[in-house]
Design an enzyme around this catalytic site. Structure first.
Site, PDB file in Angstrom:
ATOM      1  N   LYS A  13       0.833  -1.214   0.000  1.00 55.57           N
ATOM      2  CA  LYS A  13       0.000   0.000   0.000  1.00 55.57           C
ATOM      3  C   LYS A  13       0.868   1.265   0.000  1.00 55.57           C
ATOM      4  O   LYS A  13       0.625   2.198  -0.756  1.00 55.57           O
ATOM      5  CB  LYS A  13      -0.921   0.006   1.240  1.00 55.57           C
ATOM      6  CG  LYS A  13      -1.803  -1.233   1.343  1.00 55.57           C
ATOM      7  CD  LYS A  13      -2.695  -1.199   2.592  1.00 55.57           C
ATOM      8  CE  LYS A  13      -1.948  -1.293   3.903  1.00 55.57           C
ATOM      9  NZ  LYS A  13      -1.265  -2.596   4.117  1.00 55.57           N
ATOM     10  N   ARG A 126      11.470  -5.648   5.150  1.00 56.99           N
ATOM     11  CA  ARG A 126      11.221  -4.207   4.945  1.00 56.99           C
ATOM     12  C   ARG A 126      12.180  -3.355   5.773  1.00 56.99           C
ATOM     13  O   ARG A 126      12.455  -3.652   6.928  1.00 56.99           O
ATOM     14  CB  ARG A 126       9.774  -3.867   5.330  1.00 56.99           C
ATOM     15  CG  ARG A 126       9.498  -2.346   5.306  1.00 56.99           C
ATOM     16  CD  ARG A 126       8.033  -2.003   5.245  1.00 56.99           C
ATOM     17  NE  ARG A 126       7.266  -2.538   6.340  1.00 56.99           N
ATOM     18  CZ  ARG A 126       5.922  -2.499   6.395  1.00 56.99           C
ATOM     19  NH1 ARG A 126       5.234  -1.966   5.388  1.00 56.99           N
ATOM     20  NH2 ARG A 126       5.286  -3.011   7.426  1.00 56.99           N
ATOM     21  N   ARG A 160      11.436  -1.611  11.380  1.00 58.05           N
ATOM     22  CA  ARG A 160      10.389  -1.274  12.354  1.00 58.05           C
ATOM     23  C   ARG A 160      10.291  -2.372  13.412  1.00 58.05           C
ATOM     24  O   ARG A 160      10.406  -3.549  13.108  1.00 58.05           O
ATOM     25  CB  ARG A 160       9.039  -1.145  11.629  1.00 58.05           C
ATOM     26  CG  ARG A 160       8.919   0.135  10.836  1.00 58.05           C
ATOM     27  CD  ARG A 160       7.739   0.164   9.865  1.00 58.05           C
ATOM     28  NE  ARG A 160       6.496  -0.420  10.350  1.00 58.05           N
ATOM     29  CZ  ARG A 160       5.362  -0.463   9.654  1.00 58.05           C
ATOM     30  NH1 ARG A 160       5.314   0.046   8.425  1.00 58.05           N
ATOM     31  NH2 ARG A 160       4.270  -1.008  10.150  1.00 58.05           N
ATOM     32  N   ARG A 171      -0.082  -9.078  13.765  1.00 57.90           N
ATOM     33  CA  ARG A 171      -0.680  -8.165  12.776  1.00 57.90           C
ATOM     34  C   ARG A 171      -1.447  -8.921  11.700  1.00 57.90           C
ATOM     35  O   ARG A 171      -2.497  -8.466  11.251  1.00 57.90           O
ATOM     36  CB  ARG A 171       0.408  -7.294  12.153  1.00 57.90           C
ATOM     37  CG  ARG A 171       0.900  -6.255  13.136  1.00 57.90           C
ATOM     38  CD  ARG A 171       2.245  -5.703  12.753  1.00 57.90           C
ATOM     39  NE  ARG A 171       2.205  -5.010  11.493  1.00 57.90           N
ATOM     40  CZ  ARG A 171       3.233  -4.937  10.659  1.00 57.90           C
ATOM     41  NH1 ARG A 171       4.354  -5.543  10.938  1.00 57.90           N
ATOM     42  NH2 ARG A 171       3.112  -4.259   9.548  1.00 57.90           N
TER      43      ARG A 171
HETATM   44  P1  ADP Z   1       1.232  -2.037   7.673  1.00 60.90           P
HETATM   45  O1  ADP Z   1       0.703  -1.477   6.413  1.00 60.90           O
HETATM   46  O2  ADP Z   1       2.543  -2.728   7.543  1.00 60.90           O
HETATM   47  O3  ADP Z   1       0.240  -2.884   8.404  1.00 60.90           O
HETATM   48  P2  ADP Z   1       0.958   0.596   8.943  1.00 60.90           P
HETATM   49  O4  ADP Z   1       2.132   1.465   8.813  1.00 60.90           O
HETATM   50  O5  ADP Z   1      -0.243   0.886   8.113  1.00 60.90           O
HETATM   51  O6  ADP Z   1       1.495  -0.891   8.715  1.00 60.90           O
HETATM   52  O7  ADP Z   1       0.472   0.542  10.468  1.00 60.90           O
HETATM   53  C1  ADP Z   1       1.380   0.262  11.504  1.00 60.90           C
HETATM   54  C2  ADP Z   1       0.621   0.130  12.808  1.00 60.90           C
HETATM   55  O8  ADP Z   1       0.006   1.384  13.147  1.00 60.90           O
HETATM   56  C3  ADP Z   1      -0.526  -0.872  12.828  1.00 60.90           C
HETATM   57  O9  ADP Z   1      -0.086  -2.206  13.062  1.00 60.90           O
HETATM   58  C4  ADP Z   1      -1.373  -0.341  13.985  1.00 60.90           C
HETATM   59  O10 ADP Z   1      -0.773  -0.643  15.238  1.00 60.90           O
HETATM   60  C5  ADP Z   1      -1.252   1.173  13.778  1.00 60.90           C
HETATM   61  N1  ADP Z   1      -2.324   1.652  12.900  1.00 60.90           N
HETATM   62  C6  ADP Z   1      -2.182   2.124  11.636  1.00 60.90           C
HETATM   63  N2  ADP Z   1      -3.378   2.477  11.125  1.00 60.90           N
HETATM   64  C7  ADP Z   1      -4.307   2.197  12.086  1.00 60.90           C
HETATM   65  C8  ADP Z   1      -5.721   2.307  12.146  1.00 60.90           C
HETATM   66  N3  ADP Z   1      -6.445   2.753  11.118  1.00 60.90           N
HETATM   67  N4  ADP Z   1      -6.326   1.924  13.306  1.00 60.90           N
HETATM   68  C9  ADP Z   1      -5.625   1.477  14.347  1.00 60.90           C
HETATM   69  N5  ADP Z   1      -4.294   1.335  14.343  1.00 60.90           N
HETATM   70  C10 ADP Z   1      -3.630   1.688  13.219  1.00 60.90           C
HETATM   71  P1  ADP Z   2       2.215  -1.901   3.186  1.00 63.53           P
HETATM   72  O1  ADP Z   2       2.191  -0.393   3.172  1.00 63.53           O
HETATM   73  O2  ADP Z   2       1.003  -2.489   2.519  1.00 63.53           O
HETATM   74  O3  ADP Z   2       2.444  -2.477   4.543  1.00 63.53           O
HETATM   75  P2  ADP Z   2       4.803  -1.626   1.805  1.00 63.53           P
HETATM   76  O4  ADP Z   2       4.526  -0.790   0.595  1.00 63.53           O
HETATM   77  O5  ADP Z   2       5.492  -0.986   2.947  1.00 63.53           O
HETATM   78  O6  ADP Z   2       3.440  -2.365   2.283  1.00 63.53           O
HETATM   79  O7  ADP Z   2       5.629  -2.906   1.302  1.00 63.53           O
HETATM   80  C1  ADP Z   2       6.060  -3.901   2.235  1.00 63.53           C
HETATM   81  C2  ADP Z   2       7.450  -4.401   1.793  1.00 63.53           C
HETATM   82  O8  ADP Z   2       7.327  -5.091   0.554  1.00 63.53           O
HETATM   83  C3  ADP Z   2       8.474  -3.288   1.553  1.00 63.53           C
HETATM   84  O9  ADP Z   2       9.742  -3.727   1.972  1.00 63.53           O
HETATM   85  C4  ADP Z   2       8.425  -3.070   0.038  1.00 63.53           C
HETATM   86  O10 ADP Z   2       9.679  -2.603  -0.469  1.00 63.53           O
HETATM   87  C5  ADP Z   2       8.124  -4.465  -0.457  1.00 63.53           C
HETATM   88  N1  ADP Z   2       7.290  -4.460  -1.677  1.00 63.53           N
HETATM   89  C6  ADP Z   2       6.299  -3.616  -2.025  1.00 63.53           C
HETATM   90  N2  ADP Z   2       5.763  -3.938  -3.205  1.00 63.53           N
HETATM   91  C7  ADP Z   2       6.419  -5.050  -3.618  1.00 63.53           C
HETATM   92  C8  ADP Z   2       6.324  -5.895  -4.793  1.00 63.53           C
HETATM   93  N3  ADP Z   2       5.421  -5.662  -5.733  1.00 63.53           N
HETATM   94  N4  ADP Z   2       7.169  -6.950  -4.868  1.00 63.53           N
HETATM   95  C9  ADP Z   2       8.082  -7.211  -3.897  1.00 63.53           C
HETATM   96  N5  ADP Z   2       8.227  -6.459  -2.780  1.00 63.53           N
HETATM   97  C10 ADP Z   2       7.408  -5.397  -2.648  1.00 63.53           C
END
Ligand code: ADP
Ligand code: ADP
Ligand code: ZN
Length: 214
Positions: A13, A126, A160, A171
């Site tokens: 995302k 990541r 992270r 998660r």
């Molecule tokens: P990822 O896309 O890897 O799951 P994010 O960066 O979106 O991670 O979120 C990291 C953490 O921040 C989540 O695991 C949660 O603890 C918190 N968080 C993010 N967005 C929300 C939300 N909409 N509601 C509650 N907690 C959130």
């Molecule tokens: P999210 O916001 O949904 O948690 P991220 O964009 O942070 O996901 O991506 C999670 C990890 O996967 C990062 O280390 C990123 O560089 C890697 N990644 C993202 N898109 C791809 C892809 N299409 N193929 C392989 N690795 C990817």
């Protein structure tokens, strides 16, 4: 066009949002990034959120919804991407109310699907720049020089806390229990499109653009 990008943690995302910002001038609203910024600045919001985030749990809805409200008020009229919010059906309902109040519309909800085994590899590899938030991966997207951020030259590209094995498992479970049901919710609102999130990031981006234009 205002969109929501949702899907499991690690689906890409943030990566796709960064491409949409760069190529389309959209405003990226990521609740995860906003929380990490607040933690870095040791604000009361950051201090409250940190414990939940490190354990891989959701931050309470009231805190999160207020934060999103402020972000939606400060888009400067740019089309926005919501990333990481809503994460459960009650946040989706709150968002609906908020959008009416602010006279904004969500045009599409794009769901990125990636198999669980890939997610674990993406999350555990990541790395994130502390200064600018740019996202890397130890094998799929390594730093060009192996230590400084390609985007800003920052020296602190870190893993992270919640990308370590224990939090990843929590998660993924929170996702299954709370976030996956949003698919049904947005199907019901008739704005859902499902996108295959595997392949390299440019392949996925091409699919995102097709979904936005259809
Ligand atoms: P990822 O896309 O890897 O799951 P994010 O960066 O979106 O991670 O979120 C990291 C953490 O921040 C989540 O695991 C949660 O603890 C918190 N968080 C993010 N967005 C929300 C939300 N909409 N509601 C509650 N907690 C959130
Ligand atoms: P999210 O916001 O949904 O948690 P991220 O964009 O942070 O996901 O991506 C999670 C990890 O996967 C990062 O280390 C990123 O560089 C890697 N990644 C993202 N898109 C791809 C892809 N299409 N193929 C392989 N690795 C990817
Ligand atoms: Zn950087």
């Amino acid at each position: 066009m205002n969109i929501l990008l949702f899907g499991p943690p690690g689906a890409g995302k943030g990566t796709q949002s960064a491409l949409l910002v760069e190529k389309n001038g959209m405003k990226h609203i990521s609740t995860g990034d906003l929380f990490r910024e607040a933690i870095k600045n040791k604000t009361p919001l950051g201090i409250e959120a940190k414990g939940f985030i490190d354990q891989g749990k959701l931050v309470p809805d009231s805190v999160t919804i207020n934060m999103v409200k402020e972000a939606l008020k400060s888009t400067g009229g740019k089309p926005f991407i919501l990333d990481g919010f809503p994460r459960n059906v009650s946040q989706a309902q709150a968002l609906k109310t908020l959008l009416v109040e602010l006279n904004l519309k969500l045009d599409k909800a794009l769901f990125l699907e990636v198999p669980k085994d890939d997610l674990i590899g993406r999350l555990s590899g990541r790395r994130v720049c502390r200064d600018c938030g740019a996202v890397y991966h130890i094998s799929a997207k390594p730093l060009k020089d192996g230590k400084t951020c390609d985007s800003c030259g920052g020296q602190d590209v870190y893993q992270r806390n919640d990308d370590k094995a224990e939090s990843i498992a929590t998660r993924l479970q929170v996702y299954e229990d709370s976030t996956r049901p949003l698919k049904e919710y947005y199907k019901g609102q008739e704005i859902l499109t499902e996108i295959v999130g595997t392949g390299d990031e440019s392949d996925v981006y091409a699919r995102v653009k097709i979904a936005m234009n259809s």
